[in-house]
Design a protein around this motif. Structure first.
Motif, PDB file in Angstrom:
ATOM      1  N   TRP A  35      54.433 -22.883  19.304  1.00 25.77           N
ATOM      2  CA  TRP A  35      54.863 -22.149  20.474  1.00 25.77           C
ATOM      3  C   TRP A  35      54.615 -20.669  20.215  1.00 25.77           C
ATOM      4  N   TYR A  36      53.908 -20.036  21.175  1.00 24.93           N
ATOM      5  CA  TYR A  36      53.664 -18.607  21.135  1.00 24.93           C
ATOM      6  C   TYR A  36      54.335 -17.959  22.344  1.00 24.93           C
ATOM      7  N   VAL A  37      54.729 -16.710  22.179  1.00 26.63           N
ATOM      8  CA  VAL A  37      55.333 -15.954  23.279  1.00 26.63           C
ATOM      9  C   VAL A  37      54.491 -14.709  23.547  1.00 26.63           C
ATOM     10  N   LEU A  44      49.863 -12.280  21.950  1.00 30.67           N
ATOM     11  CA  LEU A  44      50.756 -13.401  21.668  1.00 30.67           C
ATOM     12  C   LEU A  44      51.307 -13.284  20.256  1.00 30.67           C
ATOM     13  N   GLN A  45      52.536 -13.759  20.070  1.00 33.99           N
ATOM     14  CA  GLN A  45      53.095 -13.825  18.735  1.00 33.99           C
ATOM     15  C   GLN A  45      53.743 -15.181  18.529  1.00 33.99           C
ATOM     16  N   ALA A  87      59.522 -13.659  29.381  1.00 31.11           N
ATOM     17  CA  ALA A  87      58.166 -13.564  28.848  1.00 31.11           C
ATOM     18  C   ALA A  87      57.411 -14.807  29.286  1.00 31.11           C
ATOM     19  N   GLU A  88      56.145 -14.876  28.878  1.00 31.38           N
ATOM     20  CA  GLU A  88      55.380 -16.104  29.103  1.00 31.38           C
ATOM     21  C   GLU A  88      55.276 -16.845  27.771  1.00 31.38           C
ATOM     22  N   TYR A  89      55.451 -18.154  27.843  1.00 34.66           N
ATOM     23  CA  TYR A  89      55.483 -18.981  26.643  1.00 34.66           C
ATOM     24  C   TYR A  89      54.345 -19.989  26.691  1.00 34.66           C
ATOM     25  N   THR A 102      44.209 -25.407  20.953  1.00 32.65           N
ATOM     26  CA  THR A 102      44.180 -25.595  22.401  1.00 32.65           C
ATOM     27  C   THR A 102      45.525 -25.215  22.983  1.00 32.65           C
ATOM     28  N   PHE A 103      45.496 -24.325  23.960  1.00 28.42           N
ATOM     29  CA  PHE A 103      46.718 -23.827  24.583  1.00 28.42           C
ATOM     30  C   PHE A 103      47.001 -24.542  25.897  1.00 28.42           C
ATOM     31  N   GLY A 104      48.284 -24.635  26.207  1.00 23.16           N
ATOM     32  CA  GLY A 104      48.677 -25.008  27.554  1.00 23.16           C
ATOM     33  C   GLY A 104      48.505 -23.826  28.488  1.00 23.16           C
ATOM     34  N   LYS A 105      48.798 -24.049  29.752  1.00 24.30           N
ATOM     35  CA  LYS A 105      48.568 -23.005  30.751  1.00 24.30           C
ATOM     36  C   LYS A 105      49.689 -21.980  30.818  1.00 24.30           C
TER      37      LYS A 105
END
Lengths: 113, 113
Positions: A35-37, A44-45, A87-89, A102-105
């Protein structure tokens, strides 16, 4: 092949309420899950990651996630939301290869006073 | 301070005018990658590099080039930019591949008119 589905592009909670952000993955091999924020106007972190071992993973800022192989899920939770959590996660998976994440949206979290 | 540095952070350019977005990391990481972020699509990998002189395509490589002549630098080249390359670009690095914690730059906003 690997993929990530984040359920809900936007989640809104009140300050002090439970935060639950949902993530389901697909991977042909045991996955590495992240999980990135992303805070506004920033990169992103990393919040937390699952590699092997204990299925409940604790991260920064009071977040945690549980790897459930039977459900192919890696949901992110925090018992009590704070305004600074807005924030966006992004949930992400690295499966059979070590070169691809691979990231989710993404899920935008809004915290209301 | 350990960081990934991208330049420029903001750029408006015209169709067909070649441009380069530079990326440098000071953590001696082997792995570097470029992503683009578009609303509703999350982050998609453009190119990656597992080591010096080793690069390969990600999910959306069309219209982009990269080079990895030294470990710290991984520039992204748009030979003939088009409006569909208007996006937010992130450079990222990790010690050894996508299964390690990935560190992101602050992003480069690119607008092609």
């Amino acid at each position: 092949a690997q993929s990530v589905t984040q359920l809900g592009s936007h989640v809104s909670v009140s300050e002090g309420a439970l935060v639950l952000l949902r993530c389901n993955y697909s991977s042909s091999v045991p996955p590495y899950l992240f999980w990135y924020v992303q805070y506004p106007n920033q990169g992103l972190q990393l919040l937390l990651k699952y590699t092997t071992g204990a299925t409940l993973v604790k991260g920064i800022n009071g977040f945690e996630a549980e790897f459930k192989k039977s459900e192919t899920s890696f949901h992110l939770t925090k018992p009590s939301a704070h305004m600074s959590d807005a924030a966006e996660y992004f949930c992400a998976v690295s499966g059979g290869s070590n070169y691809k994440l691979t990231f989710g949206k993404g899920t935008l979290l809004t915290v209301n006073p | 301070e350990a960081q990934v540095t991208q330049n420029p952070r903001y750029l408006i350019t015209v169709t067909g005018k070649k441009l380069t977005v530079t990326c440098s990391q000071n953590m001696n990481h082997e792995y570097m990658s470029w992503y683009r972020q578009d609303p509703g699509l999350g982050l998609r990998q453009i190119y990656y590099s597992m080591n010096v002189e080793v690069t390969d395509k990600g999910d959306v490589p069309e219209g982009y080039k990269v080079s990895r002549k030294e470990k710290r630098n991984f520039p992204l080249i748009l030979e003939s930019p088009s409006p569909n390359q208007t996006s937010l670009y992130f450079c990222a690095s990790s010690p050894q591949g996508a299964r390690n914690t990935i560190y992101f730059g602050e992003g480069s906003w690119l607008t092609v008119v």
